[in-house]
Design a protein around this motif. Structure first.
Motif, short mmCIF file in Angstrom:
data_model
loop_
_atom_site.label_atom_id
_atom_site.label_comp_id
_atom_site.label_asym_id
_atom_site.label_seq_id
_atom_site.Cartn_x
_atom_site.Cartn_y
_atom_site.Cartn_z
N LEU A 40 0.86 -1.18 0.00
CA LEU A 40 0.00 0.00 0.00
C LEU A 40 0.90 1.23 0.00
O LEU A 40 1.84 1.32 0.79
N LYS A 41 0.60 2.16 -0.90
CA LYS A 41 1.38 3.40 -0.98
C LYS A 41 0.42 4.58 -1.00
O LYS A 41 -0.63 4.52 -1.66
N VAL A 42 0.77 5.62 -0.26
CA VAL A 42 -0.03 6.83 -0.24
C VAL A 42 0.87 8.04 -0.49
O VAL A 42 2.05 8.03 -0.13
N THR A 43 0.29 9.05 -1.10
CA THR A 43 0.98 10.32 -1.30
C THR A 43 0.04 11.41 -0.81
O THR A 43 -1.13 11.47 -1.20
N ILE A 44 0.56 12.27 0.08
CA ILE A 44 -0.21 13.40 0.58
C ILE A 44 0.67 14.65 0.51
O ILE A 44 1.89 14.56 0.42
N LEU A 60 -6.76 -6.70 -1.94
CA LEU A 60 -8.18 -6.58 -2.26
C LEU A 60 -8.98 -7.80 -1.83
O LEU A 60 -10.21 -7.74 -1.76
N ASP A 61 -8.31 -8.89 -1.49
CA ASP A 61 -8.99 -10.11 -1.08
C ASP A 61 -9.42 -10.09 0.39
O ASP A 61 -10.26 -10.89 0.80
N ASP A 62 -8.81 -9.20 1.18
CA ASP A 62 -9.08 -9.19 2.62
C ASP A 62 -9.41 -7.77 3.06
O ASP A 62 -8.53 -6.94 3.29
N LYS A 63 -10.69 -7.48 3.17
CA LYS A 63 -11.17 -6.13 3.51
C LYS A 63 -10.57 -5.64 4.82
O LYS A 63 -10.10 -4.50 4.92
N GLU A 64 -10.56 -6.48 5.84
CA GLU A 64 -10.06 -6.07 7.15
C GLU A 64 -8.56 -5.75 7.09
O GLU A 64 -8.11 -4.76 7.67
N GLN A 65 -7.80 -6.55 6.38
CA GLN A 65 -6.37 -6.30 6.24
C GLN A 65 -6.14 -4.98 5.50
O GLN A 65 -5.29 -4.19 5.89
N LEU A 66 -6.89 -4.74 4.44
CA LEU A 66 -6.76 -3.50 3.68
C LEU A 66 -7.07 -2.30 4.57
O LEU A 66 -6.35 -1.29 4.53
N GLU A 67 -8.12 -2.40 5.35
CA GLU A 67 -8.46 -1.30 6.26
C GLU A 67 -7.33 -1.03 7.24
O GLU A 67 -6.98 0.13 7.51
N ASP A 68 -6.74 -2.10 7.79
CA ASP A 68 -5.62 -1.94 8.72
C ASP A 68 -4.43 -1.26 8.04
O ASP A 68 -3.80 -0.37 8.60
N TYR A 69 -4.13 -1.71 6.84
CA TYR A 69 -3.03 -1.11 6.06
C TYR A 69 -3.29 0.38 5.84
O TYR A 69 -2.38 1.21 5.98
N LEU A 70 -4.52 0.71 5.44
CA LEU A 70 -4.86 2.11 5.18
C LEU A 70 -4.70 2.97 6.42
O LEU A 70 -4.09 4.04 6.36
N VAL A 71 -5.24 2.52 7.54
CA VAL A 71 -5.14 3.29 8.78
C VAL A 71 -3.69 3.50 9.17
O VAL A 71 -3.25 4.63 9.44
N PHE A 72 -2.92 2.44 9.19
CA PHE A 72 -1.52 2.53 9.63
C PHE A 72 -0.69 3.41 8.70
O PHE A 72 0.03 4.31 9.14
N THR A 73 -0.80 3.18 7.41
CA THR A 73 0.02 3.92 6.44
C THR A 73 -0.41 5.38 6.36
O THR A 73 0.44 6.28 6.29
#
Length: 107
Positions: A40-44, A60-73
């Motif tokens: 996961l990569k973000v630019t702000i 994209l296969d694991d909604k909960e994992q994606l959410e965790d990645y998004l919050v942390f990153t």
């Protein structure tokens, strides 16, 4: 005395303009952050506006994992952006402050 007051008011106006210019410049400062594994990569911007989010297919296969990645990153990116923003705006404001007797807390 009136001249001193006008000088201080002009100096404060200049400081305010310098802070506004710094805020505009910070819109162009980009912070890139990614998860430890690069999935996961973000630019702000330094003004904390999200410009891009890139998600690897396997997240994209694991909604909960994606959410965790998004919050942390995102939190890591926001922290970096906030540090840059506060340092730059603080410096711009401090540099433009007039010398007012008894107000040396900004130095």
């Amino acid at each position: 005395m009136f001249g001193d007051m006008m000088g201080m008011m002009n100096k404060l106006k200049e400081a305010q303009e310098k802070v506004e210019q710094t805020k505009k410049r910070l819109d162009t400062v980009l912070i890139d952050e990614q998860s430890a594994d690069g999935l996961l990569k973000v630019t702000i911007t330094a003004n904390r506006e999200v410009k891009n989010i890139s998600v690897d297919e396997q997240l994209l296969d694991d909604k909960e994992q994606l959410e965790d990645y998004l919050v942390f990153t995102m939190n890591k990116a926001i922290k970096k952006a906030t540090d840059i923003n506060e340092a730059e705006i603080g410096s711009a404001a401090k540099d433009g402050m007039p010398d007012i007797p008894g107000m040396d807390m900004f130095k």
